[in-house]
Design an enzyme around this catalytic site. Sequence first.
Site, PDB file in Angstrom:
ATOM      1  N   ASN A 138      79.832 -47.705  56.960  1.00 52.54           N
ATOM      2  CA  ASN A 138      80.843 -46.826  57.556  1.00 52.54           C
ATOM      3  C   ASN A 138      80.845 -47.001  59.087  1.00 52.54           C
ATOM      4  O   ASN A 138      80.048 -47.781  59.615  1.00 52.54           O
ATOM      5  CB  ASN A 138      80.601 -45.369  57.147  1.00 52.54           C
ATOM      6  CG  ASN A 138      79.284 -44.824  57.656  1.00 52.54           C
ATOM      7  OD1 ASN A 138      78.709 -45.344  58.600  1.00 52.54           O
ATOM      8  ND2 ASN A 138      78.796 -43.769  57.025  1.00 52.54           N
ATOM      9  N   ASP A 177      81.954 -44.501  44.718  1.00 52.56           N
ATOM     10  CA  ASP A 177      81.297 -44.017  45.932  1.00 52.56           C
ATOM     11  C   ASP A 177      82.282 -43.991  47.097  1.00 52.56           C
ATOM     12  O   ASP A 177      82.208 -43.113  47.964  1.00 52.56           O
ATOM     13  CB  ASP A 177      80.103 -44.926  46.263  1.00 52.56           C
ATOM     14  CG  ASP A 177      79.433 -44.547  47.568  1.00 52.56           C
ATOM     15  OD1 ASP A 177      78.802 -43.477  47.589  1.00 52.56           O
ATOM     16  OD2 ASP A 177      79.563 -45.294  48.556  1.00 52.56           O
TER      17      ASP A 177
END
Lengths: 295, 295, 295
Positions: free
Chosen positions: C7, C196
């Site tokens: 991320n 996810d």
Amino acid sequence: MRPDDANIAGNVHGGTILKMIEEAGAIISTRHCNSQSGEKCVAALARVERTDFLSPMSIGEVGHVSAEITYTSKHSVEVQVNVMAENILAGAKRLTNRATLWYVPLSLLNVDKVIEVPPIEYERPGLEAAGRKRYEDQKLERLETKHRNGEFILPVINPEQYTVGYSQSSLIHLVGPSDCTLHGYVHGGVTMKLMDEVAGIVAARHCKTNIVTASVDAINFHRKIQKGCIITISGRMTFTSNKSMEIEVFVDADTLVGESQEKYRAVSAFFTYVSLSKEAKPLPVPQILEMRYSW
Amino acid sequence: MRPDDANIAGNVHGGTILKMIEEAGAIISTRHCNSQSGEKCVAALARVERTDFLSPMSIGEVGHVSAEITYTSKHSVEVQVNVMAENILAGAKRLTNRATLWYVPLSLLNVDKVIEVPPIEYERPGLEAAGRKRYEDQKLERLETKHRNGEFILPVINPEQYTVGYSQSSLIHLVGPSDCTLHGYVHGGVTMKLMDEVAGIVAARHCKTNIVTASVDAINFHRKIQKGCIITISGRMTFTSNKSMEIEVFVDADTLVGESQEKYRAVSAFFTYVSLSKEAKPLPVPQILEMRYSW
Amino acid sequence: MRPDDANIAGNVHGGTILKMIEEAGAIISTRHCNSQSGEKCVAALARVERTDFLSPMSIGEVGHVSAEITYTSKHSVEVQVNVMAENILAGAKRLTNRATLWYVPLSLLNVDKVIEVPPIEYERPGLEAAGRKRYEDQKLERLETKHRNGEFILPVINPEQYTVGYSQSSLIHLVGPSDCTLHGYVHGGVTMKLMDEVAGIVAARHCKTNIVTASVDAINFHRKIQKGCIITISGRMTFTSNKSMEIEVFVDADTLVGESQEKYRAVSAFFTYVSLSKEAKPLPVPQILEMRYSW
């Protein structure tokens, strides 16, 4: 190995394997060079010795890559990498590649600063001397290859089939974040994968059959390529024998955006390809019409 | 949106967005055309209407793509797609694109056979007639664009900066399995992503700043491109205004291996780019030295 | 670990790790089930036990995945996988995950036929009985989870912040060749990575901070998903504690093209996320306004 790693005949691209080999080498040498306290560094690929592709890998097979440090000089690390292909359905395993790579550790804070390499311990006394010889040999060879840097591949209008101009190809790639090391410079393995892609296109254009990488001559990574650069990878056929094709590939970098806009030759190499029938038997290769093209 | 979806300034490539738009269109039209019993089919992209990029998207934002069928003729489906960018940290959402695409359903068993499209029901009486007008308009326009097919981009030796030859670029791509539909032909979105990549390189080479896609003119997908083909995507600058650059992009396919070895023009289009400062303000664009290059 | 694996705060996605874990499990169990002569088979993921993420991994770290077969029943294989993160610059290594997966070997020629699993040898006598107990336990649990299959996530118009409807999200993916096993069905790891991704978007939308996967409850793979399908992955928040968020994720497959057009629930699971400050310390989580939404 997934469909995207292979050509339509199901043979894994040589470039996919070179990329795995280089990744293993970069990990092991970066780990080694950071094993003593001091300045943190990332290992950059300086050279790959001639590599043979002993047997093609196929989609669905599992590739095993193992790497070992076999020599250290003051500023470089020699890594030997073995690649095995395992057919997990048939239970068979075979060696597909054995490669030797040279890395140089560059400071994480200052990419132009080379860090000192901690020495390894050799299992047997002869190993260090043998390694030093390989180190001196490749150093000499690197000097000799420098003179090819000036050449460029120029376009040919309406080339005849089987001439060099007919199959020569070039590819442009914009360097993205996933192509790069922590330094923000392209992984050597990414460059080799693109080089193999171009060389494969040249070979397929020439003989219009299923082609596979048979070997790669030693490659020297003269200059780094930064994130955001555009790289042009060009290939042309330089030699054909009865059963194989030799293709020269050049990588030129263009900084495009940034303070110093410049174009430079980053890497060059020779790839050898063979042509395979549907039964994976070697096919005769059409000869190139001129052995050397006059540029 | 991930780092690889964007340029080094963090702006998502227009091509990444075009690819998402086309995927949504292909899904909704394939689903619709298979909703009645009968021969199974896959929808192939025939045309994308002019598309504007209203605001650049950034790494870390979430893209929302919604698609709706707005018209059906006997053999084609019109899909309208909206793209929203959501900054999930700030909680803000904005419209970035609105696109119209035309699809044609091709039989799963025989890719040359067009299947009949089940009609949709219109919510209001005027919608069908308006759709029919859009259908007729684009049909006319498609005929008119055919004449551009003959042109090729020829290389220029030692071009001067700001000439067309200086920034023109071309890229080669070997069509892999993930690029293709169930038919084994390239997704229209994959082609558009590559076209945007080349156009972006041309624009960056010309003005050497951060550039973003502002719009794409209507694109017609004349001919399909099969798995295993090599495609050459070439772009050259055709016009500059004070604040924008127009770039023409050609896609040529080469079957390479296979029965009928041929090269053909598959697609062509015009892309418009703008140049942005570090504060994302539009910058003036250097003018091209000749407005049209003599080929 | 590359930028696209993580991320924007540089933490590797839990889904990237789940995908690696599953790949290791599929390789080791396929290899084992083909180790005796007889019908060739590919191991398909049937279930993953509850998995904890002990410590987030970062870009530039090296992930080590090791897998071991710990139990075999007549038709299933239990695999235990450990993941270590290695910081090759700092020289430190730490355990990040320990997972248990169950695989079922399906005939390569007939995907509906389950092959018999060759028994393993246990190092100590108690190990087999303990494995049998785990096998019986998960079998029971699988039966109990079946009833959740009927639920769907419906959109909410103008949801208020911190309600379930505000953060719920869904993602569509067209199943491509590289997503699939040799059977042409989606790898369990590919599905978990997408799950996810959706769960992470739900969590980030809710608390608007840097979030990381803390754990995944047991996941059962009830039904296979074929190449060419469209999968819709939807997630919604089901519970918040002081320091964590529980998100339920559903995977629905749509065959789109094919003989029997049907939509079905393929997988569902609960993910737990935590919110981290810039210094990687856990942050308090805003509570959801209704604990269960009325659908």
